[in-house]
Design an enzyme around this catalytic site. Structure first.
Site, PDB file in Angstrom:
ATOM      1  N   SER A 241       4.577 -19.869 -22.202  1.00 42.97           N
ATOM      2  CA  SER A 241       5.287 -20.590 -23.254  1.00 42.97           C
ATOM      3  C   SER A 241       4.794 -22.025 -23.312  1.00 42.97           C
ATOM      4  CB  SER A 241       6.796 -20.583 -22.991  1.00 42.97           C
ATOM      5  OG  SER A 241       7.100 -21.331 -21.825  1.00 42.97           O
ATOM      6  N   LYS A 242       4.905 -22.615 -24.501  1.00 47.13           N
ATOM      7  CA  LYS A 242       4.396 -23.972 -24.691  1.00 47.13           C
ATOM      8  C   LYS A 242       5.198 -25.012 -23.920  1.00 47.13           C
ATOM      9  CE  LYS A 242       6.872 -24.411 -29.114  1.00 47.13           C
ATOM     10  NZ  LYS A 242       6.699 -24.459 -30.569  1.00 47.13           N
ATOM     11  N   ARG A 243       6.413 -24.649 -23.470  1.00 43.74           N
ATOM     12  CA  ARG A 243       7.196 -25.607 -22.684  1.00 43.74           C
ATOM     13  C   ARG A 243       6.606 -25.806 -21.296  1.00 43.74           C
ATOM     14  NH1 ARG A 243      13.648 -24.477 -23.940  1.00 43.74           N
ATOM     15  NH2 ARG A 243      13.625 -25.289 -26.065  1.00 43.74           N
TER      16      ARG A 243
ATOM     17  N   ASN B 173       3.142 -24.555 -20.528  1.00 34.44           N
ATOM     18  CA  ASN B 173       1.688 -24.482 -20.585  1.00 34.44           C
ATOM     19  C   ASN B 173       1.248 -24.727 -22.022  1.00 34.44           C
ATOM     20  OD1 ASN B 173      -0.260 -24.096 -18.562  1.00 34.44           O
ATOM     21  ND2 ASN B 173       0.428 -22.013 -18.151  1.00 34.44           N
TER      22      ASN B 173
END
Length: 500
Positions: free
Chosen positions: A253-255, A257
């Site tokens: 997830s962008k949170r 990575n």
């Protein structure tokens, strides 16, 4: 039979490395069997789909060297390849299901559905909503129809207990519980199909023989299999690849990575290194070597070598592999050329010079003024933010709110960025200068930079958002409790922004 695989991304945000991962394996499988690889744009979500996101998908996959045989930009005998251009096709199949009694019009309102779910939760019922839960009395159905109320079309699914046997190339036969399969919406109230209907119809009409996708779609397989049975069609062979994971084993997830392909391009990763790394996600060469090209992978590809353990997407390992590609595959002249292509070219210089020219007295002033544009992660600490007027906790909230607003922004232009940040500052009753101070530091590492809006345009959306995320982490991060509080305040702020 000609093997045909496809990738079907949704153009609703930044092009995801997970999309490239699935595309790579579809491409390799098709090429190994002398088949065709198709790109289809699944843009049924008309409120979130944008031409800019679609173009970003095309550009990022091409940058990686993942070329398709058929698609919206190259055409093909099974087009059109955008679902929004195939709307009339789906209607006839919905009508067929309605006529057979295999689908039904559902006039339930959002409030009724919320109340129904709340009642079931309170009663301890955890099974999915079935047709019997959703159907209205015949009298009420006719009344709502006569009033012209909006409706969706849902599919009929089994009500009784039992399992659905789904075959998978890697997993064998999977027995999936029918109680967890809901009366899926097939046609939305705006007349657009949902993914589930469009996916099945398009795969059939486009002659897709093998559906290679992420394991998050396993629970949807019974619905898809049922639709194939309803239409009397042969179902493609299914293959569910393992999900990419963060180093802590959670879903990528962008949170936690960076997930945008364009971020890695802007960071200076080589396309062949990123593709190499994605090829190692759950798969390995017969000789176990870590560094290999796309051609190497195509020569040795065997999908049965995919491991079902969740592959870890570790940026540190990717950097190591990228370093190998830089050192082993580029002499000095080639590396100079790659640097020029990446950032140090005339087009980029001409974009930057107007912002720093007035600040320069010597040519040597140029590099310090723009070094942050050629950097990856900035060397920030809490002390970097301490001189600012706002306390550190408020600065962290400012950065998180700015990040959310920038993630929702699709028109990445100076005036639009300024308007969104000004709206947030006004809503939080913070002076614009004080609001922008932590954003300046997050983006450029200093408050002495030229306009932060101009800097964000030059950096691009992916790098700008990544730096805002990194700055939030530097200030202690936003855990679950903090995020919950922030989300509530942000929602209220976005709904009714205050204006001074």
């Amino acid at each position: 039979m000609t093997v045909r695989t496809r990738i079907a991304p949704s153009p609703t945000g930044d092009p995801h490395v997970g999309t490239a991962y699935i595309a790579l394996f579809n491409l390799c499988f098709a090429r190994k069997h002398n088949g065709k690889f198709v790109l289809r744009i699944e843009d049924t979500d008309q409120t979130r789909s944008t031409p800019e996101s679609e173009q970003a998908i095309l550009d990022s996959l091409r940058w990686l060297g993942l070329d398709w045989d058929e698609g919206p930009d190259v055409g093909g005998e099974f087009g059109p390849y955008r679902q929004s251009e195939r709307k009339d096709i789906y209607g006839q199949y919905v009508d067929e299901l309605l006529a057979k009694g295999l689908a039904f019009k559902c006039y339930r309102t959002t409030e009724e559905l919320d109340a129904l779910r709340a009642e079931r939760k309170e009663a301890g019922i955890h099974s999915a909503l079935k047709p019997s839960d959703l159907r209205l009395s015949e009298e009420e159905q006719h009344a709502r129809e006569a009033q012209g109320m909006p409706y969706v079309v849902r599919m009929v699914v089994p009500e009784e207990a039992g399992t659905c046997a789904v075959n998978d190339m890697l997993r064998g036969t999977m027995d999936l519980d029918w109680s967890l399969v809901d009366a899926q919406i097939l046609l939305k109230s705006d007349g657009m199909p949902t993914y589930h209907l469009a996916n099945v119809v398009d795969d059939h009409l486009m002659g897709i023989t093998h559906v290679i996708r992420g394991e998050e779609w396993i629970n949807s397989a019974p619905k898809h299999q049922l639709l194939y049975e309803y239409f009397g069609w042969d179902m493609p062979v299914l293959c569910h690849l393992p999900l990419l994971r963060n180093p802590d084993k959670t879903k990528l997830s962008k949170r936690k990575n960076p997930t945008s392909i364009l971020y890695y391009k802007r960071m200076g990763f080589l396309a062949e290194a990123l593709l190499n790394y994605l090829g190692r996600m759950g798969w390995s060469m017969p000789d176990e070597r870590e560094k290999f090209s796309l051609n190497d992978m195509l020569e040795q590809f065997d999908i049965s070598r995919v491991s079902l353990g969740g592959p870890i997407f570790d940026v540190a390992k990717l950097k190591w592999l990228n370093g190998l590609w830089i050192r082993e595959d580029h002499d000095d002249a080639q590396l100079a050329q790659r640097l020029t292509q990446w950032l140090l070219n005339e087009e980029n210089l001409l974009a930057v010079i107007p912002h720093v020219k007035q600040r320069m007295e010597t040519l040597s002033d140029f590099a310090p003024l723009v070094s942050f544009l050629a950097s990856g992660q900035l060397p920030l600490s809490e002390d970097s933010f301490s001189p600012n007027k706002l306390d550190l906790e408020t600065q962290k909230k400012v950065l998180q709110f700015a990040l959310w607003r920038m993630e929702a922004l699709r028109a990445w232009e100076r005036d639009t960025i300024f308007a969104e940040l000004k709206s947030l500052a006004d809503g939080l009753s913070i002076k614009m200068k004080d609001f922008l101070a932590p954003v300046f530091i997050a983006v450029s590492g200093s408050t002495a930079s030229f306009s932060v809006m101009d800097a964000m345009v030059l950096l691009g959306p992916d790098m700008s958002r990544a730096r805002l995320r990194e700055a939030v982490d530097v200030l202690g991060g936003a855990g679950k409790k903090v995020l919950k509080r922030y989300e509530k305040e942000y929602a209220e702020l976005s709904a009714e922004p205050k204006v001074e």
